[in-house]
Each structure stands twice: as C-alpha cells, then as structure tokens.
Design a protein around this motif. Sequence first.
Motif, PDB file in Angstrom:
ATOM      1  N   SER A 226       0.807  -1.217   0.000  1.00  0.00           N
ATOM      2  CA  SER A 226       0.000   0.000   0.000  1.00  0.00           C
ATOM      3  C   SER A 226       0.839   1.265   0.000  1.00  0.00           C
ATOM      4  O   SER A 226       1.998   1.272   0.423  1.00  0.00           O
ATOM      5  CB  SER A 226      -0.928   0.022   1.227  1.00  0.00           C
ATOM      6  N   SER A 232      -4.705  10.314   4.954  1.00  0.00           N
ATOM      7  CA  SER A 232      -5.561   9.148   4.717  1.00  0.00           C
ATOM      8  C   SER A 232      -5.357   8.149   5.849  1.00  0.00           C
ATOM      9  O   SER A 232      -4.719   7.129   5.698  1.00  0.00           O
ATOM     10  CB  SER A 232      -5.222   8.494   3.379  1.00  0.00           C
ATOM     11  N   VAL A 235      -9.946   4.267   7.347  1.00  0.00           N
ATOM     12  CA  VAL A 235     -10.238   3.261   6.331  1.00  0.00           C
ATOM     13  C   VAL A 235     -11.701   3.274   5.920  1.00  0.00           C
ATOM     14  O   VAL A 235     -12.123   2.494   5.081  1.00  0.00           O
ATOM     15  CB  VAL A 235      -9.858   1.842   6.821  1.00  0.00           C
ATOM     16  N   ASP A 237     -14.478   4.255   3.726  1.00  0.00           N
ATOM     17  CA  ASP A 237     -14.497   4.779   2.359  1.00  0.00           C
ATOM     18  C   ASP A 237     -15.406   5.984   2.195  1.00  0.00           C
ATOM     19  O   ASP A 237     -15.383   6.642   1.161  1.00  0.00           O
ATOM     20  CB  ASP A 237     -14.929   3.683   1.374  1.00  0.00           C
ATOM     21  N   ASP A 243      -7.857   8.172  -0.832  1.00  0.00           N
ATOM     22  CA  ASP A 243      -7.880   6.725  -0.645  1.00  0.00           C
ATOM     23  C   ASP A 243      -6.473   6.153  -0.741  1.00  0.00           C
ATOM     24  O   ASP A 243      -5.672   6.580  -1.583  1.00  0.00           O
ATOM     25  CB  ASP A 243      -8.743   6.066  -1.724  1.00  0.00           C
ATOM     26  N   GLU A 275      -8.416  -4.478   5.467  1.00  0.00           N
ATOM     27  CA  GLU A 275      -8.948  -3.637   6.540  1.00  0.00           C
ATOM     28  C   GLU A 275      -8.087  -3.710   7.794  1.00  0.00           C
ATOM     29  O   GLU A 275      -7.836  -2.689   8.456  1.00  0.00           O
ATOM     30  CB  GLU A 275     -10.388  -4.048   6.843  1.00  0.00           C
TER      31      GLU A 275
END
Length: 418
Positions: A226, A232, A235, A237, A243, A275
């Motif tokens: 990632s 950011s 998590v 959305d 993102d 996640e």
Amino acid sequence: MSHFSSFDALCSALDDRTFDRLPALVANAHITGLGVARALAAHDVPVVALDRSGDGVAPASTAVTAAGEVTYPLDDRDAFREDVEELVDRIGREAVAFGCMDEWVHAFAETRPDGVRLSFDADAAPAVLDKEELYARADRLGVPYPETYSLDEVDPADAAEALEFPFLVKPARKREGEEVLGTNVVEVADAEAFAEVVDRAQSADIRVLAQEQVDVAVGEDRSLASYVPPGSVDVDDSTDTPDPLAVVGNARVRHPRAFGTSCVVDVVEDATVREQALSVLADAGYHGISESEFVYDRERGEHVLLDVNTRPWKWIGLPVAAGRNLPLAAYEAVTDGDVERACGRERASRWVYLRDLLAGLASGDAPNVLTGEQWHAVAGGRPVDAGVTTGVFDTADPGPTQRLVETEFSGRDYYCSC
C-alpha cells in the motif's frame, strides 16, 4: 546504465550532472532498489542508487542515473548523514529518499539529512517497524498476531514455559538484530539454544522477542502492498480523505519453501487483510509505502499479522504492474505533484523472481505454478503478454540480469537477499 562508484567518484559524477527534477536517492541498490528505480524512471524521475556494496543489481540498470557508496548507517550514523548531505550539495537541489531496507529507513528517519525529503512518514515509521510496538498496537486493535513475549518485560524462563520448545526468537528491530544474530528469525529447540541467543542479543544491546511457531499453511500468506497518502488515516471509504493505493499479494511460492523470500506472488482479493492492515497503519498515523505481512495459521483458522515494512520490498514491481505505482505515488506526494499519476491499468497480476523459482524447481523444493503460456511469454521476453511481471529479468534492461549472473558464479555474496 551507471557504474557503482566510490563516494568521492560519485560526488564528482553528480557535479557534472544537471537535474531538471528532484532526483530520488534509493538505498539499498539490490533487487528492491531496482524495482523502485524502474518504477520511478518510467516516469522520468532521475535515480541515484546508494549502498555500502557494489554487488547489488540496481547500478547496472538503465533506470539508474548514478550509483555509489555511502557510509553504512549501522556502522556510523553520523557519517551516513554527512555523506548524504554532501551528495545533495553536489546535486544542487533537494532529493527524495527511499529506504529499501529497515536500516536505511531508520537512518533517514533518525538523522533527517538537510536537503532530503522523505518518501515516508519518518515520525511514525520507527514505531511501526519496531515489533514490540507493532504487536502492542495489534493487540489493542484486535488484529490477530502470534503469541509473543518481549524479553525486556518477561523473564526468558517464563516465556519459554508459556510457549514450549521449539519456538522463535526475533529482534524488535529487524536489521539491527540480523547484523548480530545473522538472521531475523532464530528457531530455538531447547533451553540451551534459547539462552545462547538471548545472551548474544543482550551483549549487543539488541531487544528480542520470543514468539510461538505458528502452524503456517504454506502458500496461503497475504501481504497488503500500500501507499497511504498524508491525511488518509481513516479506512472508512465514506470519508473525504485520499484513498490508499493498495493491492493484496499472495506469495504462492517462496524459496526456501516455508520461510524463504518470495519468488512467485499473485494479486488476490482479501478484504479482511486489507482492513486489518490499514487499521494498524491508521492507528500509527503512518503515511507512505508499506507492506503488511500476514500468514495463515491453520490452528487458529485465520491470518495473523507478522510484520509491517514501512518501505518498498522485493516484489514492489507487482503493485506497479497491477496499476498502483507506489514509489511514484510517494514521490509525487512529497514533490507537490499529482498522486493520481500513480494509478494506471493493470498489466500483470503475477510477479516472478526467476533466480529463486528456478533454484526451487531444480531442488524439488518449489512447485511449478507458472502455466505453459506464462513460461513461453517469459522466455520470449514479453511476460506481460501472459499477465506476468518479473523481478530483475527484463530484456529491455539486461544489465541487472548480467550482474546477477556474475555475482552468482563469482563467489561474491551480496549482503541482503532483497
């Protein structure tokens, strides 16, 4: 293609160059550094590769503008900072640093050389790399991890009684421990072996952890590759924060098979791993490139967190080929560029490091997971025709492959497999 130079020769070479864009300082200069250099050079970012040894493959690449020696930070951190500042002075403008192994990340984070922009969050990275702090964070968040005891906090005899032999001993800071212990994971079979490792670590003032030996399902691990942009850290959305760019990889084949480095990695879908990994990064407030490593524990029936690397790693070319150019995203973010440039179409969903895969096939240790079409495409120099990208081997950039072959048969040994 560049040549690996002494520090003084590298300074002279930089005196003779003009950089239209901020160059990237990439350290170390082996397989991971090569992957970063190619990802950046494909978008016209000049790369200066740094290392303590000239035996890495990256200096031979056309993606590298210049390459040379700097003081190894584990030998002398202050001298490392002075070397980097001298290089920036010779470049004549700021540079962006990419640490490709833990010791380089720690060195850039802790010395903060003048004129260097860091491609990662230097404040949060050390806490994420430190396994004591990482597992404490996972425990607080409810992210599964192996049973682990800090030997700074728990008597070794009590840890041994709780875990039962055999179990593992790991340094809290991977590369510093590896320099002392010779590896970043030591399996101890009895009390005598355990005491010997603990004594060596304590003599070198290295913090170590005792950890259960997980019943790992070979070939079923997961890693979240990632880039988390600044800001950011949620998590969810539904938020307005940028993102993360993220790809879950499965190391289908390692060499050696059980606990070696990756040689075949596939893109897979795994929302739970995604996640959980992002929750750990968010809790740490970390932004930058990272790899969050999980293995599947057959006894628990779930993936457990082993490690988070706040830096590029050996198969960094896979997310790049999958349309998520993590090094470019990090560069654009710290140079006030457009991070969206790092998003593109998927060209490949499988990464292969041929040197280790072929060694595993020859010894019978590795299964052949490549299809006939994929072998044909790789042999023809067009692996992307079959959805594959390769580490080191690239017919359009053959220098690193030549360097790898030379070191394989010369008796020289690069100090890190990545």
